[in-house]
Design a protein around this motif. Structure first.
Motif, PDB file in Angstrom:
ATOM      1  N   ALA A 180       0.830  -1.206   0.000  1.00 26.74           N
ATOM      2  CA  ALA A 180       0.000   0.000   0.000  1.00 26.74           C
ATOM      3  C   ALA A 180       0.864   1.254   0.000  1.00 26.74           C
ATOM      4  N   LEU A 181       1.900   1.274   0.835  1.00 29.91           N
ATOM      5  CA  LEU A 181       2.753   2.460   0.918  1.00 29.91           C
ATOM      6  C   LEU A 181       3.522   2.683  -0.382  1.00 29.91           C
ATOM      7  N   SER A 182       3.906   1.602  -1.053  1.00 25.17           N
ATOM      8  CA  SER A 182       4.631   1.759  -2.315  1.00 25.17           C
ATOM      9  C   SER A 182       3.721   2.284  -3.426  1.00 25.17           C
ATOM     10  N   SER A 183       2.397   2.205  -3.231  1.00 24.46           N
ATOM     11  CA  SER A 183       1.440   2.663  -4.245  1.00 24.46           C
ATOM     12  C   SER A 183       0.942   4.078  -3.990  1.00 24.46           C
ATOM     13  N   THR A 184       1.420   4.722  -2.927  1.00 24.03           N
ATOM     14  CA  THR A 184       0.910   6.044  -2.581  1.00 24.03           C
ATOM     15  C   THR A 184       1.489   7.122  -3.489  1.00 24.03           C
ATOM     16  N   MET A 185       0.735   8.194  -3.592  1.00 22.29           N
ATOM     17  CA  MET A 185       1.199   9.437  -4.199  1.00 22.29           C
ATOM     18  C   MET A 185       1.495  10.422  -3.077  1.00 22.29           C
ATOM     19  N   ILE A 186       2.260  11.448  -3.385  1.00 22.53           N
ATOM     20  CA  ILE A 186       2.613  12.437  -2.375  1.00 22.53           C
ATOM     21  C   ILE A 186       1.994  13.774  -2.756  1.00 22.53           C
ATOM     22  N   ASP A 187       1.199  14.316  -1.852  1.00 20.51           N
ATOM     23  CA  ASP A 187       0.535  15.607  -2.059  1.00 20.51           C
ATOM     24  C   ASP A 187       0.934  16.530  -0.919  1.00 20.51           C
ATOM     25  N   ASP A 188       1.858  17.435  -1.198  1.00 24.60           N
ATOM     26  CA  ASP A 188       2.346  18.384  -0.189  1.00 24.60           C
ATOM     27  C   ASP A 188       2.841  17.644   1.062  1.00 24.60           C
ATOM     28  N   GLY A 189       3.552  16.565   0.834  1.00 23.12           N
ATOM     29  CA  GLY A 189       4.123  15.804   1.939  1.00 23.12           C
ATOM     30  C   GLY A 189       3.214  14.735   2.510  1.00 23.12           C
ATOM     31  N   THR A 190       1.917  14.773   2.155  1.00 24.47           N
ATOM     32  CA  THR A 190       0.956  13.794   2.662  1.00 24.47           C
ATOM     33  C   THR A 190       0.879  12.595   1.731  1.00 24.47           C
ATOM     34  N   LEU A 191       0.804  11.390   2.306  1.00 24.19           N
ATOM     35  CA  LEU A 191       0.663  10.177   1.503  1.00 24.19           C
ATOM     36  C   LEU A 191      -0.809   9.973   1.134  1.00 24.19           C
ATOM     37  N   VAL A 192      -1.046   9.749  -0.158  1.00 19.42           N
ATOM     38  CA  VAL A 192      -2.399   9.587  -0.674  1.00 19.42           C
ATOM     39  C   VAL A 192      -2.503   8.232  -1.355  1.00 19.42           C
ATOM     40  N   LEU A 248      -0.554   9.985   7.137  1.00 14.95           N
ATOM     41  CA  LEU A 248       0.863   9.656   7.160  1.00 14.95           C
ATOM     42  C   LEU A 248       1.609  10.541   6.171  1.00 14.95           C
ATOM     43  N   ARG A 249       2.893  10.765   6.435  1.00  9.48           N
ATOM     44  CA  ARG A 249       3.639  11.705   5.618  1.00  9.48           C
ATOM     45  C   ARG A 249       4.894  11.055   5.040  1.00  9.48           C
ATOM     46  N   ALA A 250       5.338  11.606   3.921  1.00 12.05           N
ATOM     47  CA  ALA A 250       6.572  11.152   3.285  1.00 12.05           C
ATOM     48  C   ALA A 250       7.771  11.573   4.135  1.00 12.05           C
ATOM     49  N   ASP A 251       8.887  10.846   3.938  1.00 15.00           N
ATOM     50  CA  ASP A 251      10.140  11.146   4.608  1.00 15.00           C
ATOM     51  C   ASP A 251      10.030  11.072   6.131  1.00 15.00           C
ATOM     52  N   GLU A 252       9.045  10.301   6.652  1.00  9.23           N
ATOM     53  CA  GLU A 252       8.917  10.073   8.087  1.00  9.23           C
ATOM     54  C   GLU A 252       8.774   8.570   8.323  1.00  9.23           C
ATOM     55  N   PRO A 253       9.424   8.040   9.357  1.00  8.03           N
ATOM     56  CA  PRO A 253       9.296   6.607   9.634  1.00  8.03           C
ATOM     57  C   PRO A 253       7.841   6.221   9.930  1.00  8.03           C
ATOM     58  N   ILE A 254       7.402   5.113   9.352  1.00 14.52           N
ATOM     59  CA  ILE A 254       6.066   4.566   9.588  1.00 14.52           C
ATOM     60  C   ILE A 254       6.262   3.151  10.130  1.00 14.52           C
ATOM     61  N   VAL A 255       5.889   2.962  11.385  1.00 16.98           N
ATOM     62  CA  VAL A 255       6.096   1.680  12.050  1.00 16.98           C
ATOM     63  C   VAL A 255       4.803   0.864  11.992  1.00 16.98           C
ATOM     64  N   VAL A 256       4.928  -0.402  11.554  1.00 21.67           N
ATOM     65  CA  VAL A 256       3.794  -1.334  11.529  1.00 21.67           C
ATOM     66  C   VAL A 256       4.149  -2.512  12.422  1.00 21.67           C
ATOM     67  N   PHE A 274       8.880   1.617   7.730  1.00 19.87           N
ATOM     68  CA  PHE A 274       8.974   2.044   6.331  1.00 19.87           C
ATOM     69  C   PHE A 274       9.194   3.550   6.274  1.00 19.87           C
ATOM     70  N   VAL A 275       9.881   3.976   5.227  1.00 21.94           N
ATOM     71  CA  VAL A 275      10.008   5.404   4.928  1.00 21.94           C
ATOM     72  C   VAL A 275       9.722   5.592   3.446  1.00 21.94           C
ATOM     73  N   VAL A 276       8.733   6.407   3.130  1.00 25.56           N
ATOM     74  CA  VAL A 276       8.382   6.697   1.744  1.00 25.56           C
ATOM     75  C   VAL A 276       9.128   7.950   1.305  1.00 25.56           C
ATOM     76  N   ASP A 277       9.885   7.828   0.226  1.00 30.80           N
ATOM     77  CA  ASP A 277      10.608   8.969  -0.326  1.00 30.80           C
ATOM     78  C   ASP A 277      11.540   9.600   0.701  1.00 30.80           C
ATOM     79  N   GLY A 278      12.288   8.735   1.410  1.00 34.02           N
ATOM     80  CA  GLY A 278      13.213   9.245   2.419  1.00 34.02           C
ATOM     81  C   GLY A 278      14.483   9.779   1.797  1.00 34.02           C
ATOM     82  N   ASP A 279      15.184  10.604   2.551  1.00 29.68           N
ATOM     83  CA  ASP A 279      16.423  11.189   2.036  1.00 29.68           C
ATOM     84  C   ASP A 279      17.638  10.704   2.826  1.00 29.68           C
ATOM     85  N   GLY A 280      17.487   9.544   3.493  1.00 27.98           N
ATOM     86  CA  GLY A 280      18.620   8.999   4.236  1.00 27.98           C
ATOM     87  C   GLY A 280      18.762   9.656   5.585  1.00 27.98           C
ATOM     88  N   GLY A 281      19.983   9.936   5.976  1.00 30.68           N
ATOM     89  CA  GLY A 281      20.221  10.618   7.236  1.00 30.68           C
ATOM     90  C   GLY A 281      20.127   9.692   8.434  1.00 30.68           C
TER      91      GLY A 281
END
Length: 405
Positions: A180-192, A248-256, A274-281
């Motif tokens: 599901a997370l791999s199928s999301t789109m990002i709208d202003d940082g929000t996962l859709v 849920l938001r992109a570039d933030e850890p999502i724990v399941v 999971f992290v969607v569109d993360g930048d490392g760090g």
């Protein structure tokens, strides 16, 4: 992760339980062990699972046992039925409630009094008060014993198979989350997802639906972004929290995190981040430390039996070695898993002996209120075999790694 070997190959649950009970009866100079409760009581469930393999049970011919994850009105009614079980060193006696006016412990106590001399009867500390009175009225003295809890801390081959089945349903649920997370789109940082913001509550529902499809029962054990105290998100919703309604938001850890009950009545235990569109760090560094801690724990438990405290400390030391030095920046938790999501070995001094199946969790704080958390189930087998984790999904932070190809 590899397919874990059996912890106690060749030994049945009834062999293990009866050996432990006989030793306890001899040491305590007792005439019998008694347990009373409904089938929701894990001690009753454990004894009945063991008795599936026993041919020496008096009183069960007309009353089939209900085991596993069944459901429906007749199963629910049978599970609420009071069960009284006794082992006298040679054979089992089982009595069941048949009406509101009768109590199975009364019949059990009379049966024991007819077949043995009165003396000390061992029972778990939580035996119901009315059951204790029936036994005392029949001439027995009651003493508490944790022998079943100690026996449950190690698992037989059949129990391991049931835990593995539960872990397979947990894996299916976590993979659904990643898909599901791999199928999301990002709208202003929000996962859709499919045109709607993806909330923790919605993601949890997707996980639970997949667990059910795989044959498991999620209960209230699926959590998305648990707080450090592991409060289920379902309880947060009942308390009026908005945390599960915020997208849920992109570039933030999502724990399941999930611990479903499998078709055999045993639980699994699995957590992925999971992290969607993360930048490392920092989360990438945390991920390396956490995954390394699991390799270290497996090596540690292969070499010797260890206490829960020692394994938790080893997990923590591995994570801290990657720069997480703040006192509250790392969390680790080790416990048994089986008929309950959390069971012995559990306390700090409990030993993780050969035959144990334990859930190991490591977590590192990557931001204020944000954690990277992973948990897996490890088997410490008998003999010279290496301690190994039950098969599970990838530990990658990338949701796409969960998409089955």
């Amino acid at each position: 992760m590899t397919s874990a070997p059996s912890p106690t190959t060749g030994e049945t649950a009834v062999d293990s339980l009866e050996a432990a009970l006989n030793e306890e009866l001899e040491v305590r100079e007792a005439v019998a062990f008694v347990v009373v409760g409904t089938r929701f009581d894990p001690t009753i469930r454990y004894c009945e699972f063991a008795l599936e393999e026993s041919a020496t049970v008096d009183g069960t011919a007309d009353r089939p046992r209900i085991t596993g994850g069944g459901h429906g009105p007749h199963i629910a009614e049978r599970n609420r039925e009071t069960v009284a079980l006794a082992f006298d060193g040679d054979a089992w006696v089982a009595k069941f409630s048949t009406s509101a006016s009768s109590h199975p412990t009364d019949a059990l106590a009379m049966k024991l009094a007819d077949s043995s001399e009165t003396g000390t009867v061992l029972a778990p500390r939580h035996i119901p008060h009315d059951s204790a009175l029936y036994l005392e009225e029949a001439g027995f003295e009651l003493a508490s014993s944790a022998v079943v809890s100690r026996t449950r801390a190690t698992k037989t081959e059949r129990e391991l198979d049931r835990i593995a089945s539960a872990q397979a349903t947990a894996t299916a649920g976590v993979r659904r989350a990643g898909t599901a997370l791999s199928s999301t789109m990002i709208d202003d940082g929000t996962l859709v997802l499919e045109g709607e913001p993806l909330t923790p509550a919605r993601l949890r529902t997707l996980v639970d639906e997949e667990i059910v499809s795989a044959g498991g029962l999620p209960g209230a054990n699926t959590i998305v972004n648990p707080d450090p105290e592991h409060n289920p998100s379902t309880l947060e919703e009942q308390a009026g929290s908005s945390s599960t309604a915020d997208p849920l938001r992109a570039d933030e850890p999502i724990v399941v995190q999930t611990a479903p009950c499998g078709p055999g009545g045993y639980h699994g235990g699995l957590t992925r981040t999971f992290v969607v569109d993360g930048d490392g760090g920092r989360e990438r560094r945390a991920h390396v430390g956490v995954t390394q801690s699991f390799r270290s724990a497996a090596a540690m438990l292969t070499a010797d039996s260890e206490s829960v405290t020692a394994v938790e400390a080893d997990l923590e030391a591995e994570v801290r070695a990657f720069g997480f030095e703040e006192p509250d920046a790392v969390q680790t938790r080790v416990s048994g898993v089986g008929l309950e999501p959390v069971e012995p070995p559990l306390e700090g001094g409990d030993r993780i002996e050969s035959g144990s199946v334990v859930r190991l969790e490591s977590a590192a704080r990557v931001d204020d209120g944000s954690w990277l958390r992973i948990a897996d189930v490890l088997v410490k087998p008998d003999g010279e075999q290496r301690a190994a984790y039950l098969e599970g999904p990838s530990r990658s932070l990338e949701p796409a790694a969960m998409v089955e190809r």
